[in-house]
Design a protein around this motif. Structure first.
Motif, short mmCIF file in Angstrom:
data_model
loop_
_atom_site.label_atom_id
_atom_site.label_comp_id
_atom_site.label_asym_id
_atom_site.label_seq_id
_atom_site.Cartn_x
_atom_site.Cartn_y
_atom_site.Cartn_z
N GLY A 284 53.56 2.65 105.01
CA GLY A 284 52.25 2.20 104.56
C GLY A 284 52.29 0.71 104.31
O GLY A 284 52.19 0.25 103.17
N ILE A 285 52.48 -0.05 105.37
CA ILE A 285 52.55 -1.51 105.29
C ILE A 285 51.55 -2.11 106.27
O ILE A 285 50.93 -1.40 107.06
N PRO B 80 47.74 3.33 105.56
CA PRO B 80 47.20 2.00 105.22
C PRO B 80 48.18 1.18 104.38
O PRO B 80 49.06 1.71 103.72
N ASP B 81 47.99 -0.13 104.42
CA ASP B 81 48.84 -1.05 103.67
C ASP B 81 48.79 -0.74 102.17
O ASP B 81 47.72 -0.47 101.62
N HIS B 82 49.94 -0.74 101.51
CA HIS B 82 50.07 -0.46 100.07
C HIS B 82 49.58 0.95 99.72
O HIS B 82 49.09 1.18 98.62
N HIS B 83 49.74 1.87 100.64
CA HIS B 83 49.20 3.22 100.45
C HIS B 83 49.89 3.95 99.30
O HIS B 83 51.12 3.92 99.17
N MET C 62 39.90 -6.22 96.84
CA MET C 62 39.34 -5.79 98.11
C MET C 62 40.45 -5.50 99.10
O MET C 62 41.32 -6.35 99.32
N ARG C 63 40.41 -4.33 99.71
CA ARG C 63 41.40 -3.99 100.72
C ARG C 63 41.09 -4.77 101.99
O ARG C 63 39.94 -4.98 102.36
N LEU C 64 42.14 -5.21 102.69
CA LEU C 64 41.98 -5.95 103.92
C LEU C 64 42.67 -5.22 105.07
O LEU C 64 43.38 -5.82 105.86
N ASP C 65 42.49 -3.89 105.13
CA ASP C 65 43.08 -3.14 106.23
C ASP C 65 42.46 -3.62 107.53
O ASP C 65 41.24 -3.64 107.69
N PHE D 120 48.57 -17.55 107.82
CA PHE D 120 47.24 -17.97 108.23
C PHE D 120 46.29 -16.78 108.39
O PHE D 120 45.08 -16.97 108.46
N THR D 121 46.84 -15.59 108.48
CA THR D 121 46.06 -14.39 108.75
C THR D 121 46.20 -13.40 107.60
O THR D 121 47.15 -13.46 106.83
N VAL D 122 45.24 -12.48 107.51
CA VAL D 122 45.38 -11.39 106.54
C VAL D 122 46.42 -10.41 107.08
O VAL D 122 46.68 -10.34 108.28
N GLY D 123 47.01 -9.64 106.18
CA GLY D 123 48.03 -8.69 106.62
C GLY D 123 49.42 -9.27 106.47
O GLY D 123 49.62 -10.37 105.97
N GLY D 124 50.40 -8.50 106.92
CA GLY D 124 51.79 -8.86 106.69
C GLY D 124 52.43 -9.61 107.84
O GLY D 124 52.19 -9.30 109.01
N THR D 125 53.23 -10.62 107.49
CA THR D 125 54.01 -11.34 108.49
C THR D 125 55.46 -11.53 108.07
O THR D 125 56.20 -12.22 108.76
N GLY D 126 55.85 -10.97 106.93
CA GLY D 126 57.22 -11.14 106.48
C GLY D 126 57.36 -12.05 105.28
O GLY D 126 58.44 -12.63 105.06
#
Length: 347
Positions: free
Chosen positions: A243-244, A268-271, A1-4, A55-61
């Motif tokens: 696309g990150i 989008p992330d991982h595009h 599932m994409r989490l954009d 703690f969150t979806v998406g990128g933080t490093g």
């Protein structure tokens, strides 16, 4: 599932209606995460396991910090490997990543990037992947890239990353907000927090001081800095594409080195870039005399491409980044690593 992520997760206004409507789903999602932890019977490896997540979806490093830890182990003479689920790739594993054989569509961009300098095991089933690493027999420690919310394996050190600029957004659980579970629940399942990245425009990030009050463990401050040349940016016309999960962070980093002009294109992330998108970027760069610039992850997804995609890869420069710590925070992090190695050795 994409989490954009939707923009209103981090908006200061206009997000209350959507968050309120979705909050029942967020409560259900958070309940499911907590229930999974209560029901889990985690696999206890014979190797030390250091897990990095957020703690969150998406990128933080997470990827730069994983590479930092793997490099730290290499410098100490500790043979280590990275365990990842291979998000964005088709391989379910367990399988060792081979950059000469695997494409980003198979392994995912992050595993390919990490595999440039370290051994990487892909496994959707983390316990099975960890067992496969143990069977290798020549590994002394494992860095688990993402997986704080995965209770299938025991971890000796759990590090959560928090973006200094974005924090926890609206503070709601997915899909009402970016949190992967209730924050208080997640705080109780980590050993260390790293607040990473640049401060928000209005001043020093309040997240750092807030977490020091709410979290009993160490709260460290990390910086994301370039690890390569930057002279090519100053005074140049740059067309940057990414696309990150958080492309704005990459664009701001480029801007900090003083290009004459900076045009940005976010995907989008991982595009997975298409031929048409590559042709468009190439034409725009040609028309404006701009240098194409992208992230290491995006360039990894272009590996092995043909046609316009191959030309896009050839003509794009990257700005490699790394995570750095200073003074007391670096000492504390090394102390935590030492503790994890000793705990894993006693297991």
């Amino acid at each position: 599932m994409r989490l954009d992520e939707p923009s209103w997760w981090y908006a200061t206004e206009g997000s209350q209606v959507a968050s309120r409507l979705l909050s029942p789903l967020g409560s259900l999602y958070g309940w499911a995460v907590e229930r999974r932890f209560r029901a889990a019977r985690p696999y206890r490896a014979k190797l030390p396991v250091i897990c990095i997540g957020n703690f969150t979806v998406g990128g933080t490093g997470k990827t730069p910090l994983s590479r930092f830890l793997l490099e730290t182990f290499a410098a100490r003479g500790v043979a280590s490997a990275c365990l990842t689920r291979g998000y964005g790739g088709s391989l379910s594993g367990p399988v060792w990543v081979d950059p000469a054989r695997h494409s980003a569509s198979e392994a995912g961009d992050e595993p390919l990037l990490i595999a440039k300098d370290a051994r990487v095991m892909i496994s959707r089933d983390r316990a099975a992947g960890l067992a496969a690493i143990e069977r290798e027999g020549a590994i002394d420690a494992v860095v688990m890239d993402d997986g704080l919310q995965n209770p299938s394996v025991e971890k000796d050190l759990k590090i959560a990353l928090v973006d200094a600029r974005r924090g926890f957004g609206n503070g709601h659980v997915f899909p009402a907000g970016p949190l992967r579970a209730r924050l208080e629940f997640q705080l109780g399942h980590v050993d260390c927090i790293v607040v990473i990245g640049e401060d928000p425009p209005e001043g020093p990030s309040p997240i750092f001081e807030d977490l020091k009050k709410r979290f009993p463990g160490p709260v460290l401050r990390g910086a994301v800095t370039p690890s390569g040349e930057t002279d090519w940016i100053s005074g140049a016309q740059i067309l940057a594409y990414a696309g990150i999960a958080n492309p704005g962070r990459f664009f701001r980093l480029l801007e900090s080195f003083g290009p004459e002009g900076l045009q940005t294109r976010a995907f989008p992330d991982h595009h997975a870039f298409t031929e048409k998108e590559a042709e468009s970027l190439l034409s725009e760069a040609e028309a404006t005399g701009a240098q194409l610039a992208t992230t290491e992850k995006d360039l990894a997804r272009l590996a092995g491409a043909t046609g316009a995609l191959a030309e896009l890869r050839e003509r794009s420069r990257t700005l490699p980044i790394e995570v750095t710590f200073e003074g007391r925070d670096l000492v504390r992090l090394h102390s935590l690593i030492d503790g994890a190695l000793k705990a894993g050795a006693r297991a």
